[in-house]
Scaffold this motif. Structure first.
Motif, PDB file in Angstrom:
ATOM      1  N   VAL A 331     -11.908 -22.617   5.784  1.00 28.95           N
ATOM      2  CA  VAL A 331     -10.848 -22.699   4.786  1.00 28.95           C
ATOM      3  C   VAL A 331     -10.144 -21.355   4.714  1.00 28.95           C
ATOM      4  N   ASP A 332      -8.814 -21.392   4.827  1.00 23.28           N
ATOM      5  CA  ASP A 332      -7.990 -20.189   4.678  1.00 23.28           C
ATOM      6  C   ASP A 332      -7.450 -20.107   3.259  1.00 23.28           C
ATOM      7  N   SER A 333      -7.294 -18.907   2.777  1.00 20.96           N
ATOM      8  CA  SER A 333      -6.471 -18.664   1.596  1.00 20.96           C
ATOM      9  C   SER A 333      -5.498 -17.549   1.942  1.00 20.96           C
ATOM     10  N   VAL A 334      -4.299 -17.637   1.388  1.00 20.44           N
ATOM     11  CA  VAL A 334      -3.260 -16.644   1.688  1.00 20.44           C
ATOM     12  C   VAL A 334      -2.639 -16.175   0.387  1.00 20.44           C
ATOM     13  N   LEU A 335      -2.540 -14.880   0.231  1.00 23.03           N
ATOM     14  CA  LEU A 335      -1.887 -14.263  -0.917  1.00 23.03           C
ATOM     15  C   LEU A 335      -0.693 -13.455  -0.434  1.00 23.03           C
ATOM     16  N   ALA A 336       0.160 -13.105  -1.361  1.00 24.77           N
ATOM     17  CA  ALA A 336       1.279 -12.220  -1.023  1.00 24.77           C
ATOM     18  C   ALA A 336       0.733 -10.913  -0.469  1.00 24.77           C
ATOM     19  N   ALA A 337       1.589 -10.193   0.253  1.00 22.75           N
ATOM     20  CA  ALA A 337       1.188  -8.942   0.889  1.00 22.75           C
ATOM     21  C   ALA A 337       0.528  -8.002  -0.117  1.00 22.75           C
ATOM     22  N   THR A 338      -0.323  -7.128   0.389  1.00 26.47           N
ATOM     23  CA  THR A 338      -1.130  -6.242  -0.450  1.00 26.47           C
ATOM     24  C   THR A 338      -0.277  -5.405  -1.396  1.00 26.47           C
ATOM     25  N   PRO A 339      -0.593  -5.456  -2.684  1.00 29.05           N
ATOM     26  CA  PRO A 339       0.017  -4.516  -3.633  1.00 29.05           C
ATOM     27  C   PRO A 339      -0.869  -3.281  -3.728  1.00 29.05           C
ATOM     28  N   ILE A 340      -0.341  -2.127  -3.411  1.00 29.84           N
ATOM     29  CA  ILE A 340      -1.157  -0.920  -3.400  1.00 29.84           C
ATOM     30  C   ILE A 340      -0.666   0.040  -4.471  1.00 29.84           C
ATOM     31  N   ILE A 435     -13.422 -13.155   6.816  1.00 29.57           N
ATOM     32  CA  ILE A 435     -12.578 -12.189   7.514  1.00 29.57           C
ATOM     33  C   ILE A 435     -11.263 -12.049   6.759  1.00 29.57           C
ATOM     34  N   GLN A 436     -10.926 -10.830   6.415  1.00 26.50           N
ATOM     35  CA  GLN A 436      -9.734 -10.545   5.611  1.00 26.50           C
ATOM     36  C   GLN A 436      -8.725  -9.739   6.426  1.00 26.50           C
ATOM     37  N   GLN A 437      -7.497 -10.220   6.437  1.00 25.48           N
ATOM     38  CA  GLN A 437      -6.398  -9.533   7.099  1.00 25.48           C
ATOM     39  C   GLN A 437      -5.422  -9.017   6.043  1.00 25.48           C
ATOM     40  N   GLY A 438      -4.790  -7.874   6.338  1.00 22.13           N
ATOM     41  CA  GLY A 438      -3.747  -7.363   5.456  1.00 22.13           C
ATOM     42  C   GLY A 438      -4.211  -6.360   4.433  1.00 22.13           C
ATOM     43  N   ASN A 439      -5.490  -5.959   4.449  1.00 20.10           N
ATOM     44  CA  ASN A 439      -5.977  -4.931   3.537  1.00 20.10           C
ATOM     45  C   ASN A 439      -5.461  -3.559   3.942  1.00 20.10           C
ATOM     46  N   ALA A 440      -5.531  -2.639   2.995  1.00 20.47           N
ATOM     47  CA  ALA A 440      -5.154  -1.251   3.263  1.00 20.47           C
ATOM     48  C   ALA A 440      -6.248  -0.318   2.765  1.00 20.47           C
ATOM     49  N   SER A 441      -6.474   0.747   3.518  1.00 23.39           N
ATOM     50  CA  SER A 441      -7.397   1.801   3.104  1.00 23.39           C
ATOM     51  C   SER A 441      -6.684   2.713   2.109  1.00 23.39           C
ATOM     52  N   THR A 442      -7.249   2.841   0.926  1.00 22.83           N
ATOM     53  CA  THR A 442      -6.625   3.679  -0.096  1.00 22.83           C
ATOM     54  C   THR A 442      -6.525   5.131   0.370  1.00 22.83           C
ATOM     55  N   SER A 443      -7.602   5.637   0.933  1.00 25.03           N
ATOM     56  CA  SER A 443      -7.608   7.053   1.349  1.00 25.03           C
ATOM     57  C   SER A 443      -6.623   7.289   2.485  1.00 25.03           C
TER      58      SER A 443
END
Length: 965
Positions: A331-340, A435-443
């Motif tokens: 099952v996939d779930s999709v959210l809007a692009a990462t808000p950082i 498996i998560q795509q589209g994350n960002a490293s804060t540092s």
């Protein structure tokens, strides 16, 4: 399940094909009393381990026949069980945020962890640290029935059965069945198709049976942008087009003490790069980001399901049986692009030399820098909070792939003419790869925008990030879940020989023991575990388990007079010894009575004491960040200008200087969701519940085919384990206790940032505790009536008309977050919102009328929810009420012969959907809100409604074919 040798069909007299969504677990005629040794018709009814010859029990049992799944065109079990009035929808195929690709069952609105799910009377596999069963793992096409038992049943089945028990019964096959189904909405989207097959055979002169099965299911996605009611993120009062304060152009909040005169920050302290490289003042709502269209409305799913079960009777004293199931579910779930969101300092001269900002923007930054105080003056940097939507990194895609298997082996048979035994061992294991795509490293992101990293990136305008820049901070994150369950059980049941009281059946009993072991792990990768991730929520590892040894017993004592008056007593008890030190040894017990003065009427009642041990997640969950919807009391007018609320907000870091700003509330709470950390508590003890049911069953001989049951239920859960909602925690601390040194405020100490608000780095801390009380009560009403009609449309001599009604009036559904304070109770019957979540309608029913004319069946179903009101009496939301709701479904089935059945139908015949919002020139909704079926955006719901409760697909067609050989 039925455990006699001939596999007599349970409830055969109470269920007519196509007639019932739920039929009472009652025989239509008075059962015939036979000698004790005649065991062929002995059955086990859900809610008891004692074999009996009738389906009457002191506890109410509603039965959903397999025909309901066929007539409703349902492939996923959730779509039928969530329509039952006893159920408040849990996680479903429309749960995108939050959601995890599973489907859960929430009986009586007391929570999925307090509902026990069985298959063939035995525990099924669970999928996570909360020990919740995924309905996607149960083969719908082999269901014989679904039995719903109200009230605690721990004395019979053990921990978790506080709200009740739902038992899924699978049928044996002697032959082969192959079929498929296709569904599509009126709008031409959301395709769903299923192919399934099963082969079964009796062998050894009927002493054995083997059934094997397989299924493939595929569901296509629908986005919120594909429906007009969910295409915009709505909120505010008046209700209007809003969205997120983290836009793709980048929003800056100035954090220094310089003079903002003449800069973009002078209006409200906020600036945005509306044109790449050029800073201007930020405005609301015009610069908010509409995240709704790119979120899923219906999640895609792909499922493979394989399995089999069988039995072989060696002798009367020994019958072997076994079960095996394997499920692969994606099952996939999709959210809007990462808000950082990060706080940092920008080197404005370097940004100018890199061409990321223009000269005018550089001059604004220099003006601020020149008027700052102390060492910050003219240091070449400006302190800012950066908010950006990382569109260039793509949407946040979350793939859950679960592989689960369950094996069971057992033996049963006769000990004497009056005694039987049944013993088995079961092992199940579920492994989830996330498996998560589209994350960002804060540092990495912070270093890349302030120039301290190897590569500086351009975030100063929409679409300014190149693929190489995105690669600097974008990360792929992975989680793993591993859960296993072991059960070893043995029971001896039977009667005390021919000893009976009066003309009744012999006294029945069951005694046994059970060993159960639970283990579960959550394994995040290094980014998720460290918290150096934005996009999906970070979380620390979780690992734990426990075991329990149990002994139990039941007894059933029937009395009957020569006049036909019947009186029956039942009792059950269980002692459980947990390896958890804070639980230890606990008792559960139950007692019931049935009284039938005449065969037409039966009175029944039952009391049950049940327990639920804390699950692995509640005990051992590592700290994880979440973003629940909530309203910060410090971001309100009541917190300004003195008073006790102002005092505690001041003490917690929201100074009067912050309140003096015109944009104070927007800075304190810029979004409807607030960051908070949640974790486990190893010191938890067990929950306890007391359940009462009192009812009557009417089967008047003067009206053959009519059955009416009415049961009052009252369930109270004490020492309930809750991680109280963030909203409740905020209200307790800031509005009730108003003392930062009080225990109720411990999670808020030192958690606010310089602007007075909460953030990822300054978030409240919440954990579970045995502090709450839950209570629900109401009346279940079932009516079923079948009549032969003296005419036929297609030329037969007669036809059948079958009518059914199953409804629930919920009198009370309440939560006391602090059970020692009776003045603080959240009532949810007839309400929805921040505290109550999914709407709990005071009246919910489903009814069906079926016309059966030889091979033709024509059926219609009516589903109803009464209106619900917002649960927050202190605030006046724009959507204060969601109106009453009705859906009509139609189905036609035709048996061409004994080998082929074709079924076609339409769900939601009148295309009842949340109404399309109409907007004025400023984006304000102008509709009559009571007709919208909307949940106010302030309540943090998804798709502007409650998509698990209210239909979001619209008119939906299906067709299925079944071949039998």
């Amino acid at each position: 399940m039925i455990i006699n040798k001939k596999k007599a069909s349970l409830l055969a007299g109470t269920v007519i094909f196509g007639s019932l969504i739920a039929s009472p677990a009652m025989a239509q005629e008075e059962p015939t009393i036979q000698p004790a040794a005649a065991e062929d018709d002995m059955i086990i009814v859900t809610g008891s381990r004692i074999q009996r010859r009738n389906t009457e029990t002191a506890a109410p049992v509603a039965v959903v026949d397999s025909a309901e799944f066929e007539l409703s065109g349902t492939v996923n079990i959730e779509n039928v069980v969530n329509a039952l009035p006893q159920v408040v929808p849990g996680i479903t195929s429309f749960s995108n945020n939050p959601g995890n690709g599973t489907a859960s069952l929430n009986l009586r609105g007391l929570g999925s962890t307090r509902t026990m799910l069985l298959v063939n009377g035995r525990r099924w596999m669970f999928y996570d640290t909360n020990q919740t069963v995924d309905l996607n793992t149960i083969p719908q096409f082999l269901l014989e029935s679904v039995d719903v038992v109200t009230g605690g049943a721990s004395a019979v089945y053990g921990s978790d059965a506080l709200a009740g028990v739902v038992n899924f019964r699978l049928r044996d096959l002697d032959g082969a069945e192959f079929g498929g189904q296709y569904s599509i909405t009126d709008r031409g989207d959301g395709d769903r198709y299923q192919i399934h097959g099963a082969i079964g055979t009796d062998f050894a002169d009927g002493r054995g049976n083997v059934t094997v099965f397989g299924e493939y299911y595929n569901r296509q996605d629908i986005f919120q942008g594909d429906r007009e009611f969910s295409a915009f993120a709505l909120g505010g009062s008046p209700l209007q087009q809003l969205g997120s304060s983290l836009p793709p152009q980048t929003r800056l909040t100035y954090l220094g003490d310089g003079d903002t005169t003449g800069t973009a920050f002078d209006t409200n302290g906020l600036g945005i790069f509306g044109t790449p490289g050029s800073l201007r003042a930020y405005s609301t709502p015009g610069d908010l980001y509409n995240f709704a269209p790119v979120n899923y409305l219906q999640l895609p799913q792909e499922r493979y399901l394989l399995g089999g079960y069988g039995s072989y009777e060696v002798t009367d004293a020994l019958e072997f049986y076994g079960e095996v199931t394997y499920v692969n579910n994606r099952v996939d779930s999709v959210l809007a692009a990462t808000p950082i969101l990060v706080n940092t300092q920008l080197d404005y001269n370097e940004l100018l030399s890199n061409g990321f900002i223009d000269q005018a923007t550089r001059n604004q930054f220099a003006s601020l820098d020149a008027t700052e105080t102390g060492a910050d003056m003219n240091d070449g940097f400006v302190p800012v909070q950066v908010r950006r939507r990382l569109l260039e990194a793509g949407g946040r895609a979350n793939l859950d792939e679960r592989n689960a298997f369950r094996v069971l082996a057992g033996a049963r048979g006769d000990i004497t003419d009056y005694l039987q035994y049944d013993t088995y061992y079961m092992y199940s294991r579920t492994r989830n790869s996330n498996i998560q795509q589209g994350n960002a490293s804060t540092s990495r992101f912070t270093a890349a925008i302030n120039g301290t990293g190897d590569t500086q990136v351009n975030i100063f305008g929409e679409n300014t990030l190149t693929p190489d820049m995105v690669d600097v901070f974008r990360i792929q994150a992975q989680n793993g879940d591993i859960s296993d369950l072991q059960v070893a059980s043995a029971v001896v049941s039977g009667t005390f020989g021919d000893f009976a009281l009066g003309a009744a059946e012999p006294i029945g009993f069951a005694v046994g023991g059970e060993y159960r072991e639970v283990n579960s792990r959550f394994i995040p990768d290094e980014f998720l575990a460290s918290g150096d991730v934005q996009g999906f929520n970070a979380g620390q590892p979780t690992q734990g388990g426990y075991n329990v040894n149990e002994v139990f017993a039941e007894i059933n004592i029937p009395f009957e007079t020569e006049s036909g008056m019947r009186f029956e007593l039942s009792g059950a008890g269980r002692y459980s010894d947990y390896s958890l030190s804070n639980v230890g040894g606990v008792w559960t017990y139950a007692g019931g009575v049935e009284f039938a003065p005449i065969p037409d009427i039966t009175f029944r009642g039952q009391y049950q004491r049940a327990v639920r041990a804390p699950n692995v997640g509640e005990l051992f969950q590592g700290s994880a960040i979440g973003f629940p919807g909530a309203n910060d009391p410090c971001a309100s007018n009541a917190a300004r200008g003195g008073g006790s609320l102002n005092a505690i907000c001041n003490a917690n870091g929201v100074s009067d200087a912050i309140y003096a700003s015109d944009t104070a509330f927007a800075n304190i709470q810029p979004d409807p969701q607030i960051a908070a950390f949640f974790g486990g508590n190893p010191n938890l003890a067990e929950e306890t519940s007391d359940s009462w049911t009192v009812g009557v069953v009417l089967q008047p001989t003067a009206v053959p085919g009519l059955t009416i049951t009415a049961d009052y239920f009252d369930i109270t859960v004490d020492d309930a384990i809750i991680t109280i909602s963030l909203q409740t925690a905020l209200d307790l601390c800031y509005n009730t206790v108003q003392d930062l040194n009080a225990p109720q405020c411990a999670g808020f100490v030192g958690t606010r940032g310089p602007d007075g608000g909460f953030s990822r780095t300054n978030a409240p801390r919440l954990g579970g505790a045995n502090v709450a009380s839950l209570e629900t009560s109401g009346i279940d009403l079932e009516v079923s009536y079948g009549i032969n009609l003296p005419f036929s449309v297609i030329g037969n001599d007669f036809a059948d008309l079958n009518l059914s009604f199953l409804g629930t009036w919920t009198e009370l559904n309440s939560l006391a977050p602090d059970q020692t304070d009776p003045t603080d109770v959240i009532t949810c019957a007839g309400e929805f919102g921040l505290e109550c979540g999914e709407p709990t309608a005071s009246f919910k029913w489903t009814s069906r009328a079926s016309y059966v004319d030889g091979p033709l069946t024509f059926s219609t179903r009516w589903r109803h929810l009464s209106a619900v009101d917002d649960d927050d009496p202190t605030s006046d939301y724009f959507v204060e009420r969601i109106g009453a709701y009705d859906l009509i479904d139609l189905t036609m089935a035709y048996d061409f012969n004994d080998l082929v059945t074709l079924t076609v139908g339409v769900r939601n015949l009148f295309d009842t959907l949340p109404s399309t919002p109409e907007f004025d020139a400023n984006g304000v909704v102008t509709n009559d809100t009571n007709s919208l079926l909307l949940g106010d955006f302030n309540n943090g719901e998804q798709s502007n409604t409650y998509p698990s409760t209210y239909d979001v697909l619209g008119r939906d067609f299906f067709a299925s074919v079944l071949f039998r050989f």
